[in-house]
Design an enzyme around this catalytic site. Sequence first.
Site, PDB file in Angstrom:
ATOM      1  N   ARG A  27      41.091  27.212  52.480  1.00 22.63           N
ATOM      2  CA  ARG A  27      40.111  27.463  53.527  1.00 22.63           C
ATOM      3  C   ARG A  27      38.943  26.511  53.274  1.00 22.63           C
ATOM      4  O   ARG A  27      38.631  26.204  52.111  1.00 22.63           O
ATOM      5  CB  ARG A  27      39.582  28.912  53.470  1.00 22.63           C
ATOM      6  CG  ARG A  27      40.549  29.967  53.976  1.00 22.63           C
ATOM      7  CD  ARG A  27      40.693  29.919  55.497  1.00 22.63           C
ATOM      8  NE  ARG A  27      41.601  30.930  56.016  1.00 22.63           N
ATOM      9  CZ  ARG A  27      42.907  30.748  56.219  1.00 22.63           C
ATOM     10  NH1 ARG A  27      43.473  29.594  55.938  1.00 22.63           N
ATOM     11  NH2 ARG A  27      43.653  31.710  56.724  1.00 22.63           N
ATOM     12  N   GLU A  78      35.468  25.044  61.478  1.00 22.09           N
ATOM     13  CA  GLU A  78      36.534  24.540  62.361  1.00 22.09           C
ATOM     14  C   GLU A  78      36.292  24.941  63.810  1.00 22.09           C
ATOM     15  O   GLU A  78      35.805  26.052  64.045  1.00 22.09           O
ATOM     16  CB  GLU A  78      37.882  25.096  61.877  1.00 22.09           C
ATOM     17  CG  GLU A  78      38.214  24.568  60.495  1.00 22.09           C
ATOM     18  CD  GLU A  78      39.490  25.180  59.905  1.00 22.09           C
ATOM     19  OE1 GLU A  78      40.206  25.891  60.629  1.00 22.09           O
ATOM     20  OE2 GLU A  78      39.744  24.919  58.724  1.00 22.09           O
ATOM     21  N   HIS A  81      44.159  21.677  60.644  1.00 24.87           N
ATOM     22  CA  HIS A  81      44.618  23.021  60.230  1.00 24.87           C
ATOM     23  C   HIS A  81      46.025  23.318  60.759  1.00 24.87           C
ATOM     24  O   HIS A  81      46.211  24.222  61.585  1.00 24.87           O
ATOM     25  CB  HIS A  81      43.626  24.103  60.671  1.00 24.87           C
ATOM     26  CG  HIS A  81      43.773  25.371  59.876  1.00 24.87           C
ATOM     27  ND1 HIS A  81      42.724  26.232  59.622  1.00 24.87           N
ATOM     28  CD2 HIS A  81      44.850  25.940  59.264  1.00 24.87           C
ATOM     29  CE1 HIS A  81      43.162  27.263  58.904  1.00 24.87           C
ATOM     30  NE2 HIS A  81      44.456  27.097  58.684  1.00 24.87           N
TER      31      HIS A  81
HETATM   32  P1  NDP Z   1      48.423  34.823  47.269  1.00 24.03           P
HETATM   33  O1  NDP Z   1      47.564  36.025  47.328  1.00 24.03           O
HETATM   34  O2  NDP Z   1      49.872  34.961  46.964  1.00 24.03           O
HETATM   35  O3  NDP Z   1      47.802  33.776  46.218  1.00 24.03           O
HETATM   36  C1  NDP Z   1      46.437  33.544  46.116  1.00 24.03           C
HETATM   37  C2  NDP Z   1      46.135  32.979  44.743  1.00 24.03           C
HETATM   38  O4  NDP Z   1      44.733  32.715  44.665  1.00 24.03           O
HETATM   39  C3  NDP Z   1      46.490  33.906  43.611  1.00 24.03           C
HETATM   40  O5  NDP Z   1      47.254  33.186  42.684  1.00 24.03           O
HETATM   41  C4  NDP Z   1      45.153  34.302  42.994  1.00 24.03           C
HETATM   42  O6  NDP Z   1      45.295  34.364  41.594  1.00 24.03           O
HETATM   43  C5  NDP Z   1      44.234  33.156  43.400  1.00 24.03           C
HETATM   44  N1  NDP Z   1      42.844  33.597  43.561  1.00 24.03           N
HETATM   45  C6  NDP Z   1      42.387  34.613  44.338  1.00 24.03           C
HETATM   46  N2  NDP Z   1      41.059  34.732  44.181  1.00 24.03           N
HETATM   47  C7  NDP Z   1      40.680  33.785  43.302  1.00 24.03           C
HETATM   48  C8  NDP Z   1      39.428  33.420  42.733  1.00 24.03           C
HETATM   49  N3  NDP Z   1      38.299  34.061  43.065  1.00 24.03           N
HETATM   50  N4  NDP Z   1      39.393  32.399  41.854  1.00 24.03           N
HETATM   51  C9  NDP Z   1      40.529  31.740  41.522  1.00 24.03           C
HETATM   52  N5  NDP Z   1      41.752  32.046  42.023  1.00 24.03           N
HETATM   53  C10 NDP Z   1      41.817  33.061  42.907  1.00 24.03           C
HETATM   54  O7  NDP Z   1      48.207  34.094  48.674  1.00 24.03           O
HETATM   55  P2  NDP Z   1      49.159  33.039  49.419  1.00 24.03           P
HETATM   56  O8  NDP Z   1      49.668  32.064  48.422  1.00 24.03           O
HETATM   57  O9  NDP Z   1      50.131  33.756  50.267  1.00 24.03           O
HETATM   58  O10 NDP Z   1      48.073  32.334  50.376  1.00 24.03           O
HETATM   59  C11 NDP Z   1      46.935  31.709  49.821  1.00 24.03           C
HETATM   60  C12 NDP Z   1      45.970  31.242  50.887  1.00 24.03           C
HETATM   61  O11 NDP Z   1      46.446  30.047  51.489  1.00 24.03           O
HETATM   62  C13 NDP Z   1      45.730  32.164  52.073  1.00 24.03           C
HETATM   63  O12 NDP Z   1      44.887  33.246  51.774  1.00 24.03           O
HETATM   64  C14 NDP Z   1      45.078  31.190  53.059  1.00 24.03           C
HETATM   65  O13 NDP Z   1      43.686  31.124  52.843  1.00 24.03           O
HETATM   66  C15 NDP Z   1      45.703  29.836  52.685  1.00 24.03           C
HETATM   67  N6  NDP Z   1      46.633  29.383  53.734  1.00 24.03           N
HETATM   68  C16 NDP Z   1      46.347  28.241  54.431  1.00 24.03           C
HETATM   69  C17 NDP Z   1      47.207  27.802  55.426  1.00 24.03           C
HETATM   70  C18 NDP Z   1      46.906  26.562  56.205  1.00 24.03           C
HETATM   71  O14 NDP Z   1      47.328  26.474  57.357  1.00 24.03           O
HETATM   72  N7  NDP Z   1      46.213  25.582  55.647  1.00 24.03           N
HETATM   73  C19 NDP Z   1      48.415  28.553  55.796  1.00 24.03           C
HETATM   74  C20 NDP Z   1      48.643  29.711  54.959  1.00 24.03           C
HETATM   75  C21 NDP Z   1      47.766  30.096  53.983  1.00 24.03           C
HETATM   76  P3  NDP Z   1      44.492  35.440  40.691  1.00 24.03           P
HETATM   77  O15 NDP Z   1      44.649  36.765  41.389  1.00 24.03           O
HETATM   78  O16 NDP Z   1      45.146  35.345  39.361  1.00 24.03           O
HETATM   79  O17 NDP Z   1      43.078  34.941  40.688  1.00 24.03           O
END
Ligand code: NDP
Length: 325
Positions: free
Chosen positions: A233, A262, A280
């Site tokens: 994001r 955006e 995006h």
């Molecule tokens: P998941 O929840 O499976 O993975 C998110 C990861 O982020 C986890 O490994 C988590 O690890 C880490 N994370 C969360 N909070 C923090 C933090 N504060 N600091 C560091 N690491 C953090 O989500 P997905 O993989 O399914 O999706 C991830 C994101 O990708 C979505 O939320 C969306 O924002 C983005 N996305 C973008 C798209 C695009 O079109 N560009 C399309 C789809 C998704 P841990 O809990 O160990 O911190």
Amino acid sequence: MSDFETLMFSPMPPLVVEGVAACSRLHKLWEAADREATLAEIAPRIRGIATGGGHATMGGDVLARFPKLEIVSSFGVGYDHIDATWAGKHGIVVANTPDVLNDEVADTTFGLLLSVVRQLPQADRYLREGRWLKAPFPLTASLRGRTMGILGLGRIGRTIARRAEAFGMKVVYHGRRAQDDAPYLYYPTLAGMARACDILVAITPGGPETKNLVNAEVLDALGPNGIFINVARGSVCDQDALIAALRDRKILSAGLDVYADEPNVPRELIEMEHVVLLPHVGSGTKHTRDAMGQLVVDNLRSFISGRGPLTPVAETPWPATRRAP
Ligand code: NDP
């Protein structure tokens, strides 16, 4: 016809509109002559909302307008536009569309990365402008010998990691905690990981917890050979710091799919020849958007039939959020 009433604020893909209309009584707010009057009339009866993909932002103030609301079924895996914590506290379940887009977003990430490192869009422009007739395209940077640091080794992050391994790259990661089953080196700080890698890929959720995680210090640590790829994001990166780092050549380049505001992209970025900018499109194929739309419908249908949501988000675990009858 079910007496379960669902609201849609603005048009969603036809597959979603038809699917939701088939399993509930759907109100299409965009068709209302007087939006506010319609909302006032139907809000007390609404039990479901279908939304997502750049639609209405739903903070507690918006959700509170629907006293009987039980489920928000959202299109997309990211749900930073919904206050899921507030929803959980008020007995409302939020469902998103995880997993079905992992491969697509990972493919886009690699398309973007290869575009950046081998300057493929620039090479295409070079040919079209007739410049190849005068001289060959300059040599570019390479993926060879590089280490990819993944910020957010979740569902999509792991899918990206597997592709990086196939490309012969070393993979490391940072998140809030080490993952026992991950075969990659964990860095407890983002700046520490940025120092150890030369491709930084952001793929965390958005929202306040991850705001500006990628800041000037992290970009400095990535270094002059470093490439930053943001498919998470726009809020995850301090956009002004990124523009400064690119302008001052503190990092080599960047590939961006997401932005702070955006669809507005700062002129400074648009005018930079050494970055690649996508609008995006991470999950943007017909195949994957259909799968996401179907999951919006299936979450709602399963909920209405009493079997609960298929993919509730972490803040609203099911059945813990079930409302007292
Ligand atoms: P998941 O929840 O499976 O993975 C998110 C990861 O982020 C986890 O490994 C988590 O690890 C880490 N994370 C969360 N909070 C923090 C933090 N504060 N600091 C560091 N690491 C953090 O989500 P997905 O993989 O399914 O999706 C991830 C994101 O990708 C979505 O939320 C969306 O924002 C983005 N996305 C973008 C798209 C695009 O079109 N560009 C399309 C789809 C998704 P841990 O809990 O160990 O911190």
